[in-house]
Motif scaffolding. Structure first.
Motif, PDB file in Angstrom:
ATOM      1  N   LEU A  93       0.816  -1.215   0.000  1.00  0.00           N
ATOM      2  CA  LEU A  93       0.000   0.000   0.000  1.00  0.00           C
ATOM      3  C   LEU A  93       0.844   1.256   0.000  1.00  0.00           C
ATOM      4  O   LEU A  93       0.528   2.235  -0.695  1.00  0.00           O
ATOM      5  CB  LEU A  93      -0.934   0.006   1.218  1.00  0.00           C
ATOM      6  N   THR A  94       1.912   1.237   0.783  1.00  0.00           N
ATOM      7  CA  THR A  94       2.699   2.458   0.941  1.00  0.00           C
ATOM      8  C   THR A  94       3.740   2.652  -0.150  1.00  0.00           C
ATOM      9  O   THR A  94       3.962   3.778  -0.611  1.00  0.00           O
ATOM     10  CB  THR A  94       3.396   2.468   2.317  1.00  0.00           C
ATOM     11  N   ARG A  95       4.369   1.585  -0.603  1.00  0.00           N
ATOM     12  CA  ARG A  95       5.487   1.728  -1.535  1.00  0.00           C
ATOM     13  C   ARG A  95       5.083   1.569  -3.002  1.00  0.00           C
ATOM     14  O   ARG A  95       5.699   2.165  -3.877  1.00  0.00           O
ATOM     15  CB  ARG A  95       6.590   0.730  -1.179  1.00  0.00           C
ATOM     16  N   GLN A  96       4.049   0.766  -3.258  1.00  0.00           N
ATOM     17  CA  GLN A  96       3.620   0.548  -4.646  1.00  0.00           C
ATOM     18  C   GLN A  96       2.344   1.320  -4.968  1.00  0.00           C
ATOM     19  O   GLN A  96       2.280   2.058  -5.941  1.00  0.00           O
ATOM     20  CB  GLN A  96       3.425  -0.946  -4.906  1.00  0.00           C
ATOM     21  N   ASP A  97       1.318   1.139  -4.138  1.00  0.00           N
ATOM     22  CA  ASP A  97       0.049   1.823  -4.376  1.00  0.00           C
ATOM     23  C   ASP A  97       0.119   3.305  -4.029  1.00  0.00           C
ATOM     24  O   ASP A  97      -0.664   4.101  -4.531  1.00  0.00           O
ATOM     25  CB  ASP A  97      -1.069   1.156  -3.582  1.00  0.00           C
ATOM     26  N   LYS A  98       1.048   3.655  -3.121  1.00  0.00           N
ATOM     27  CA  LYS A  98       1.263   5.045  -2.706  1.00  0.00           C
ATOM     28  C   LYS A  98      -0.046   5.707  -2.259  1.00  0.00           C
ATOM     29  O   LYS A  98      -0.462   6.764  -2.765  1.00  0.00           O
ATOM     30  CB  LYS A  98       1.933   5.845  -3.826  1.00  0.00           C
ATOM     31  N   VAL A  99      -0.693   5.060  -1.294  1.00  0.00           N
ATOM     32  CA  VAL A  99      -1.952   5.588  -0.769  1.00  0.00           C
ATOM     33  C   VAL A  99      -1.701   6.815   0.100  1.00  0.00           C
ATOM     34  O   VAL A  99      -0.589   7.050   0.599  1.00  0.00           O
ATOM     35  CB  VAL A  99      -2.708   4.514   0.031  1.00  0.00           C
ATOM     36  N   ASP A 100      -2.761   7.601   0.318  1.00  0.00           N
ATOM     37  CA  ASP A 100      -2.666   8.815   1.124  1.00  0.00           C
ATOM     38  C   ASP A 100      -2.943   8.557   2.596  1.00  0.00           C
ATOM     39  O   ASP A 100      -2.522   9.344   3.452  1.00  0.00           O
ATOM     40  CB  ASP A 100      -3.652   9.854   0.593  1.00  0.00           C
ATOM     41  N   VAL A 101      -3.649   7.476   2.894  1.00  0.00           N
ATOM     42  CA  VAL A 101      -3.983   7.119   4.271  1.00  0.00           C
ATOM     43  C   VAL A 101      -4.279   5.627   4.305  1.00  0.00           C
ATOM     44  O   VAL A 101      -4.689   5.055   3.287  1.00  0.00           O
ATOM     45  CB  VAL A 101      -5.210   7.930   4.771  1.00  0.00           C
ATOM     46  N   VAL A 102      -4.061   5.000   5.455  1.00  0.00           N
ATOM     47  CA  VAL A 102      -4.397   3.585   5.637  1.00  0.00           C
ATOM     48  C   VAL A 102      -5.283   3.441   6.868  1.00  0.00           C
ATOM     49  O   VAL A 102      -4.996   4.012   7.929  1.00  0.00           O
ATOM     50  CB  VAL A 102      -3.138   2.706   5.800  1.00  0.00           C
ATOM     51  N   HIS A 103      -6.371   2.699   6.720  1.00  0.00           N
ATOM     52  CA  HIS A 103      -7.212   2.279   7.834  1.00  0.00           C
ATOM     53  C   HIS A 103      -7.092   0.762   7.922  1.00  0.00           C
ATOM     54  O   HIS A 103      -7.309   0.072   6.914  1.00  0.00           O
ATOM     55  CB  HIS A 103      -8.675   2.669   7.606  1.00  0.00           C
ATOM     56  N   GLY A 104      -6.748   0.222   9.095  1.00  0.00           N
ATOM     57  CA  GLY A 104      -6.624  -1.224   9.141  1.00  0.00           C
ATOM     58  C   GLY A 104      -6.082  -1.761  10.437  1.00  0.00           C
ATOM     59  O   GLY A 104      -5.700  -1.024  11.345  1.00  0.00           O
ATOM     60  N   GLY A 105      -6.042  -3.092  10.486  1.00  0.00           N
ATOM     61  CA  GLY A 105      -5.625  -3.815  11.673  1.00  0.00           C
ATOM     62  C   GLY A 105      -6.821  -4.173  12.543  1.00  0.00           C
ATOM     63  O   GLY A 105      -7.786  -3.410  12.645  1.00  0.00           O
ATOM     64  N   ILE A 106      -6.761  -5.356  13.138  1.00  0.00           N
ATOM     65  CA  ILE A 106      -7.799  -5.778  14.082  1.00  0.00           C
ATOM     66  C   ILE A 106      -7.136  -6.122  15.405  1.00  0.00           C
ATOM     67  O   ILE A 106      -7.248  -5.358  16.372  1.00  0.00           O
ATOM     68  CB  ILE A 106      -8.625  -6.959  13.528  1.00  0.00           C
ATOM     69  N   LEU A 107      -6.415  -7.235  15.459  1.00  0.00           N
ATOM     70  CA  LEU A 107      -5.683  -7.561  16.681  1.00  0.00           C
ATOM     71  C   LEU A 107      -4.549  -6.559  16.892  1.00  0.00           C
ATOM     72  O   LEU A 107      -4.029  -5.964  15.944  1.00  0.00           O
ATOM     73  CB  LEU A 107      -5.102  -8.968  16.598  1.00  0.00           C
ATOM     74  N   SER A 108      -4.137  -6.393  18.150  1.00  0.00           N
ATOM     75  CA  SER A 108      -3.013  -5.501  18.450  1.00  0.00           C
ATOM     76  C   SER A 108      -1.762  -5.932  17.697  1.00  0.00           C
ATOM     77  O   SER A 108      -0.968  -5.100  17.249  1.00  0.00           O
ATOM     78  CB  SER A 108      -2.744  -5.485  19.957  1.00  0.00           C
ATOM     79  N   ALA A 109      -1.576  -7.243  17.552  1.00  0.00           N
ATOM     80  CA  ALA A 109      -0.406  -7.736  16.826  1.00  0.00           C
ATOM     81  C   ALA A 109      -0.427  -7.280  15.371  1.00  0.00           C
ATOM     82  O   ALA A 109       0.627  -6.973  14.796  1.00  0.00           O
ATOM     83  CB  ALA A 109      -0.352  -9.262  16.903  1.00  0.00           C
ATOM     84  N   SER A 110      -1.599  -7.203  14.772  1.00  0.00           N
ATOM     85  CA  SER A 110      -1.675  -6.749  13.385  1.00  0.00           C
ATOM     86  C   SER A 110      -1.360  -5.262  13.295  1.00  0.00           C
ATOM     87  O   SER A 110      -0.708  -4.807  12.343  1.00  0.00           O
ATOM     88  CB  SER A 110      -3.055  -7.046  12.796  1.00  0.00           C
TER      89      SER A 110
END
Length: 407
Positions: A93-110
């Motif tokens: 997402l960050t290096r190829q898709d070059k998104v402006d923001v990320v929403h994600g993760g469920i468990l703390s480990a994720s």
């Protein structure tokens, strides 16, 4: 507030040139929003409604004209409840898709699997899930409940309802469960009680027969269960089947956050005590209207749960920051959000706490009844005071720590 305003003006000044571009130029490229959640695998009951809520929020924003004259494009990856995929897709997402923001993760480990990638690539990150508290990072905003917002009110209320001071705790054996168990012990002590024992269980454990026998021998007045996931749901079924549910009351900091109470029968779930910022059964105009919009998009709103609503708030909160900043540039959006942005929705008001990048929210004390969450009492606008005790991003904006708060 004066400091935040100066930061906001300073961060946005550099974007004046971009803001002056013709609308046709701005509209040419979509704003890219990345999403990383489990829409398949053992945690899909959490992840699927989170994905649906994110897309509903984006569709609402796009339907109202988008942001800054541009549409939002969702780039989503299904992590399939595989922790390794969180790191892989964070990089993509960050290096190829070059998104402006990320929403994600469920468990703390994720969350921790992807947080440093977001920070290194300077990609703004929203974690929209209830968790153990203590994350202090300028690059992240956390919408979910922390123990001081939830367990601090749930524990003494449940002890009062149980009519006794002796508590037995069962917790998931990872970061969230271990830290939450310590908070529960603190709040039990604060209420004049005693934790007789705390037992931890890996996420794949589904046989609780020996544990139920131990609880019977210990004879507590109350059992509190921060258990997580489908396997751990077996405890509540086995507890009811053993005949213990009508003898020793139950409370949980997690049960129902993914609509688990709708999987349990009324005989298995009735009377269990919880505290969350959202219930489908909130009888408010905002929630009724939201469920109508959800139904128009997806049909039956029965999939809605706490984590879906927090995700919905996360997207709209970020969008308000973008509008205020006049830019999707990370530092400008952060500065805007740090002015204390609020968003009103189906769970009431969520307000960004500038010091911690967490949210101040309403919390409802509730009991399960016939597969619903009946609200007993509402506590308005509870701040994340546990994380505030260790995190001050106004004073230390370069902090990058998950603090284990001393209890």
């Amino acid at each position: 507030m004066t400091l935040n305003r100066r930061k906001f003006l300073g961060a946005t000044a550099a974007m004046t040139g971009a803001a002056m571009l013709p609308r046709a130029v701005l509209a040419a490229d979509a704003i890219k929003l990345g999403s990383i959640v489990d829409t398949s695998g053992i945690f899909d009951a959490y992840g699927k409604p989170m994905d649906m809520a994110l897309r509903l929020a984006v569709n609402e924003i796009n339907g109202a004209g988008g942001l800054l004259g541009r549409k939002i494009e969702v780039i989503a990856y299904d992590t399939q409840s595989d922790m390794a995929l969180y790191s892989q897709y964070a990089q993509q997402l960050t290096r190829q898709d070059k998104v402006d923001v990320v929403h994600g993760g469920i468990l703390s480990a994720s969350r921790e699997a992807i947080r440093q990638t977001m920070r290194k690539t300077k990609t703004l990150y929203f974690y929209n899930v209830q968790y153990e508290g203590g994350v202090c990072d300028h690059n992240i905003f956390c919408n979910g409940l922390t123990p001081a917002q939830q367990a601090e009110v749930l524990v003494p209320w449940a002890m009062k309802e149980a009519g006794g001071k002796k508590v037995y705790t069962l917790a998931a054996d990872y970061n969230y469960g271990q830290i939450t168990a310590r908070w529960i012990e603190k709040y039990v002590r604060d209420a004049g009680g005693e934790v007789l024992s705390t037992d931890f269980f890996p996420l794949d454990v589904a046989d609780f027969g020996a544990t139920i026998a131990k609880i019977q021998t210990a004879a507590p007045d109350l059992v509190i269960a921060p258990l997580v996931g489908g396997a751990h749901l077996s405890f509540f079924r086995q507890w009811a089947a053993s005949g213990m549910k009508d003898k020793i009351p139950l409370a949980s900091t997690t049960l129902g956050v993914g609509n688990e109470h709708k999987v349990l029968t009324p005989e298995e779930g009735n009377g269990i005590m919880v505290a969350y910022s959202y219930s489908q059964d909130l009888d408010t105009p905002a929630n009724i209207a939201f469920k109508e919009r959800w139904s128009a998009a997806y049909g039956d709103p029965s999939a809605l749960h706490e984590l879906a609503i927090s995700t919905y708030y996360g997207v709209h909160t970020w969008a308000k920051g973008v509008e205020m900043a006049g830019s999707v540039e990370r530092d400008a959006v952060i500065a805007a959000l740090e002015t204390g942005v609020s968003f009103d929705g189906p769970a009431g008001k969520y307000t960004v706490d500038p010091k911690t990048h967490h949210a101040t929210v309403d919390v409802h004390l509730m009991k399960f009844k016939d597969q619903k969450m009946d609200v007993v009492e509402t506590l308005s606008q509870r701040p994340p005071i546990d994380t505030q005790a260790v995190c001050d991003l106004e004073a230390n904006p370069d902090d990058n720590t998950q603090y284990e708060i001393q209890i």
